[in-house]
Design a protein around this motif. Sequence first.
Motif, PDB file in Angstrom:
ATOM      1  N   ILE A  58      31.647 -39.613  84.303  1.00 45.89           N
ATOM      2  CA  ILE A  58      32.829 -38.961  84.892  1.00 45.89           C
ATOM      3  C   ILE A  58      32.460 -38.267  86.191  1.00 45.89           C
ATOM      4  O   ILE A  58      33.180 -38.369  87.215  1.00 45.89           O
ATOM      5  N   ASN A  59      31.333 -37.554  86.187  1.00 43.17           N
ATOM      6  CA  ASN A  59      30.919 -36.862  87.407  1.00 43.17           C
ATOM      7  C   ASN A  59      30.595 -37.850  88.522  1.00 43.17           C
ATOM      8  O   ASN A  59      30.920 -37.617  89.706  1.00 43.17           O
ATOM      9  N   GLU A  60      29.906 -38.963  88.171  1.00 41.49           N
ATOM     10  CA  GLU A  60      29.616 -39.974  89.191  1.00 41.49           C
ATOM     11  C   GLU A  60      30.890 -40.576  89.746  1.00 41.49           C
ATOM     12  O   GLU A  60      31.029 -40.779  90.981  1.00 41.49           O
ATOM     13  N   ALA A  61      31.823 -40.897  88.860  1.00 41.45           N
ATOM     14  CA  ALA A  61      33.097 -41.471  89.333  1.00 41.45           C
ATOM     15  C   ALA A  61      33.852 -40.480  90.205  1.00 41.45           C
ATOM     16  O   ALA A  61      34.408 -40.845  91.267  1.00 41.45           O
ATOM     17  N   GLU A  62      33.866 -39.222  89.763  1.00 43.27           N
ATOM     18  CA  GLU A  62      34.552 -38.222  90.598  1.00 43.27           C
ATOM     19  C   GLU A  62      33.837 -38.043  91.939  1.00 43.27           C
ATOM     20  O   GLU A  62      34.475 -37.853  92.995  1.00 43.27           O
ATOM     21  N   GLY A  63      32.512 -38.114  91.939  1.00 40.34           N
ATOM     22  CA  GLY A  63      31.775 -38.008  93.204  1.00 40.34           C
ATOM     23  C   GLY A  63      32.037 -39.185  94.120  1.00 40.34           C
ATOM     24  O   GLY A  63      32.223 -39.011  95.342  1.00 40.34           O
ATOM     25  N   THR A 112      34.655 -41.050  94.061  1.00 44.39           N
ATOM     26  CA  THR A 112      36.044 -40.923  94.530  1.00 44.39           C
ATOM     27  C   THR A 112      36.147 -39.924  95.665  1.00 44.39           C
ATOM     28  O   THR A 112      36.828 -40.150  96.682  1.00 44.39           O
ATOM     29  N   ALA A 113      35.482 -38.783  95.512  1.00 45.16           N
ATOM     30  CA  ALA A 113      35.532 -37.769  96.571  1.00 45.16           C
ATOM     31  C   ALA A 113      34.894 -38.289  97.857  1.00 45.16           C
ATOM     32  O   ALA A 113      35.395 -38.052  98.978  1.00 45.16           O
ATOM     33  N   ARG A 114      33.742 -39.003  97.702  1.00 47.63           N
ATOM     34  CA  ARG A 114      33.088 -39.558  98.887  1.00 47.63           C
ATOM     35  C   ARG A 114      33.975 -40.592  99.563  1.00 47.63           C
ATOM     36  O   ARG A 114      34.103 -40.640 100.802  1.00 47.63           O
ATOM     37  N   PHE A 115      34.612 -41.463  98.787  1.00 51.19           N
ATOM     38  CA  PHE A 115      35.497 -42.485  99.371  1.00 51.19           C
ATOM     39  C   PHE A 115      36.687 -41.839 100.060  1.00 51.19           C
ATOM     40  O   PHE A 115      37.084 -42.253 101.169  1.00 51.19           O
ATOM     41  N   ASN A 116      37.249 -40.824  99.415  1.00 50.07           N
ATOM     42  CA  ASN A 116      38.407 -40.149 100.037  1.00 50.07           C
ATOM     43  C   ASN A 116      38.009 -39.475 101.345  1.00 50.07           C
ATOM     44  O   ASN A 116      38.763 -39.489 102.336  1.00 50.07           O
ATOM     45  N   ALA A 117      36.816 -38.869 101.329  1.00 54.97           N
ATOM     46  CA  ALA A 117      36.362 -38.237 102.575  1.00 54.97           C
ATOM     47  C   ALA A 117      36.114 -39.275 103.661  1.00 54.97           C
ATOM     48  O   ALA A 117      36.451 -39.069 104.844  1.00 54.97           O
ATOM     49  N   LEU A 118      35.503 -40.406 103.233  1.00 55.52           N
ATOM     50  CA  LEU A 118      35.267 -41.482 104.202  1.00 55.52           C
ATOM     51  C   LEU A 118      36.561 -42.079 104.721  1.00 55.52           C
ATOM     52  O   LEU A 118      36.717 -42.392 105.915  1.00 55.52           O
ATOM     53  N   TYR A 119      37.507 -42.231 103.837  1.00 55.07           N
ATOM     54  CA  TYR A 119      38.806 -42.797 104.248  1.00 55.07           C
ATOM     55  C   TYR A 119      39.531 -41.860 105.221  1.00 55.07           C
ATOM     56  O   TYR A 119      40.167 -42.299 106.179  1.00 55.07           O
ATOM     57  N   ALA A 120      39.388 -40.566 104.973  1.00 53.72           N
ATOM     58  CA  ALA A 120      40.029 -39.615 105.892  1.00 53.72           C
ATOM     59  C   ALA A 120      39.421 -39.705 107.284  1.00 53.72           C
ATOM     60  O   ALA A 120      40.127 -39.662 108.318  1.00 53.72           O
ATOM     61  N   GLU A 121      38.110 -39.881 107.391  1.00 54.34           N
ATOM     62  CA  GLU A 121      37.465 -40.025 108.684  1.00 54.34           C
ATOM     63  C   GLU A 121      37.806 -41.369 109.318  1.00 54.34           C
ATOM     64  O   GLU A 121      37.926 -41.490 110.545  1.00 54.34           O
ATOM     65  N   TYR A 122      37.969 -42.399 108.472  1.00 52.02           N
ATOM     66  CA  TYR A 122      38.303 -43.733 108.991  1.00 52.02           C
ATOM     67  C   TYR A 122      39.685 -43.721 109.631  1.00 52.02           C
ATOM     68  O   TYR A 122      39.915 -44.354 110.669  1.00 52.02           O
ATOM     69  N   ILE A 123      40.587 -42.994 109.028  1.00 52.88           N
ATOM     70  CA  ILE A 123      41.937 -42.930 109.606  1.00 52.88           C
ATOM     71  C   ILE A 123      41.895 -42.254 110.966  1.00 52.88           C
ATOM     72  O   ILE A 123      42.607 -42.635 111.909  1.00 52.88           O
TER      73      ILE A 123
END
Length: 352
Positions: free
Chosen positions: A285-290, A292-303
Amino acid sequence: MSNHDDPDNDPWRGHNKSLPDLNDVFSDNFRRFKQILPGGSPSSFVILIIIILLAGVGWTALYTVPSDSVAVVQRFGQYIKNVPPGLHLKLPFGIDTAKIVPVKRQLKQEFGFATPGANDPYQSPKGQEGQRETQMVTGDLNAALVEWVVQYRISDPVKYLFEVREPSETLRYVSESVMREVVGDRTVDEVITIGRQEIESEALLKMQALSTKYVMGISIDQVQLKNINPPKPVQESFNEVNQAQQEKEKLINEARRDYNKVIPLALGEKDQRIREADGYRLKRINEAEGDTARFNALYAEYIKAPEVTKRRIYIETLQAVLPGIQSKIIIDESTNNVLPLLNLDAQQGAKP
């Protein structure tokens, strides 16, 4: 002629002779006794009489009391006093009598068996009495042969001697009566197996109460059960049943031992696996949440900057991949044929 007229049958040898004088007979015997004495004088006779009297006084007046006893002194049958251990004097010639009572010695009475060499006539049963007193009926109407021992002391010698006639014999009757009562309140299994200690305790209390009630001067210290067996005709069968019960208890104890050994181990392994599963669950769960958080942060920078972010991701990917490649060939985009650049022999001999 009658027998009375016969002079030969007359003990005095005729009617003419008179009876002997008693004074003459006594004087004649006294004269003979003086001749026996040394010197034959009357003074020697008086000395001998005095010596005999003194010896009689010493023999009947001196007595010794053992260290574990006391002496109860009576004068013409009336109680006078108690005398401690040691050498003592009393009035001679039966005026005073001293009865030795062992107050510090622990005495015992045996029921159903006899110890060889016993001095007390009431310690062991007599004849067939021992077999009779052991035969008892239990509360479930079964028969049992009960052997026991009563240990007691004489606490009050005066009451022991004068309050009850034959107190030792009375104690045997009391003990047998109490034991029959106590055994009659229990089943044969309780009497033979699990109820021995309760029987001893209850019998002791009841015997002490009766000895106090009867003023026997006895203090009962212990009641101990010995051999308890069923009657001889059924003894073999009872032993088989008892052996089967013991085997049953043995198997039950072994099963409990195995249960106590296996079940806690299984419970421990179960708890361990549950904790491991919980840990693995939390990890994923912690790995998946991590991620997810990393992807969301990356996606925000990509936008914000798509080209820059795309190029940065490309470079980071190459940084992760290229260190694992052993041989690298970098060519220009306009090059169409790479064969002249490849050394196939060297590639085949190279280690992977």
